[in-house]
Design an enzyme around this catalytic site. Structure first.
Site, PDB file in Angstrom:
ATOM      1  CB  THR A   1      -0.939   0.002   1.219  1.00  0.00           C
ATOM      2  OG1 THR A   1      -1.795  -1.143   1.150  1.00  0.00           O
ATOM      3  CG2 THR A   1      -1.794   1.257   1.265  1.00  0.00           C
TER       4      THR A   1
ATOM      5  CE1 TYR B   1      -0.386  -9.717   2.818  1.00  0.00           C
ATOM      6  CE2 TYR B   1       1.261  -8.168   2.016  1.00  0.00           C
ATOM      7  CZ  TYR B   1      -0.052  -8.584   2.092  1.00  0.00           C
ATOM      8  OH  TYR B   1      -1.039  -7.879   1.453  1.00  0.00           O
TER       9      TYR B   1
ATOM     10  CE  LYS C   1      -1.753  -7.346   5.127  1.00  0.00           C
ATOM     11  NZ  LYS C   1      -1.174  -6.137   4.498  1.00  0.00           N
TER      12      LYS C   1
END
Length: 204
Positions: free
Chosen positions: A47, A135, A163
């Site tokens: 992001t 992740y 995550k």
């Protein structure tokens, strides 16, 4: 293990001005998170445009954000790449910059085997003393990390959790069973926060 954080961890955008990182605006964004009571933020995640930031920009972001936040908010550095050596270099630089933990995405495009994933993550974890968050985001990387890999990686003391953004809710229960309560699971998908937490996840 004590969880690194419980609740919401914001993946911050990286603001730019005239093609350069806007560090004063980054501090404003970080201040808003701290004032809202957010316990942790990810700096230079996807992001935050990690694929397009230079290493120098990332390391400067890590340093400035930790310096600004102090102990009021955990700074988690996005240091994953599809190159093990590059990820190690970024992770060690992030540790030197003072961050609280690193978030490491699975190698993308390379499509590692289970043994390759274990070798990649193990090498990174052994290169730092920081907590490491795995992740798993198969929609972006092309590889869905098997539960057997989580099981083996969870035995490395500083790999503290994942995550998880595979969209497979049943997998959350399998991860929890395979890795035990000391391995944290956070939802990587906003629309699955409640189901993930109902299965023992700690937030998003």
């Amino acid at each position: 293990r004590k969880p690194l954080f419980i609740g919401a961890c914001t993946a911050l955008v990286t603001p730019f001005l005239d093609g350069k990182v806007n560090y004063p605006m980054m501090e404003q964004l970080l201040r808003r998170q701290i004032e809202a009571g957010i316990p942790a933020v990810v700096i230079a995640g996807t992001t935050g445009e990690s694929p397009t930031l230079t290493d120098i920009e990332k390391i400067e972001l890590f340093r400035r954000c930790k310096e600004y936040a102090g102990n009021s908010c955990k700074i988690i550095a996005g240091t994953g790449t599809n190159s093990t050596e590059h990820a190690i270099a970024l992770s060690t630089a992030a540790e030197e910059a003072g961050v609280d933990a690193i978030l490491v995405v699975s190698p993308y495009y390379n499509k590692s085997t289970p043994d390759g994933l274990i070798a990649h993550y193990s090498s990174i974890a052994h290169s730092v003393s920081l907590p490491v968050i795995l992740y798993n985001v198969p929609s972006r990387t092309g590889v869905d990390m098997p539960v057997s890999v989580y099981h083996r990686l969870s035995r490395i003391p500083n790999i503290v959790g994942v995550k998880e953004a595979s969209s497979d809710i049943t997998k959350i229960a399998r991860i929890r069973l395979a890795c035990g309560s000391g391995f944290s699971v956070w939802s990587g998908n906003d629309d699955q926060i409640v189901p993930v937490m109902s299965l023992g996840g700690l937030g998003v």
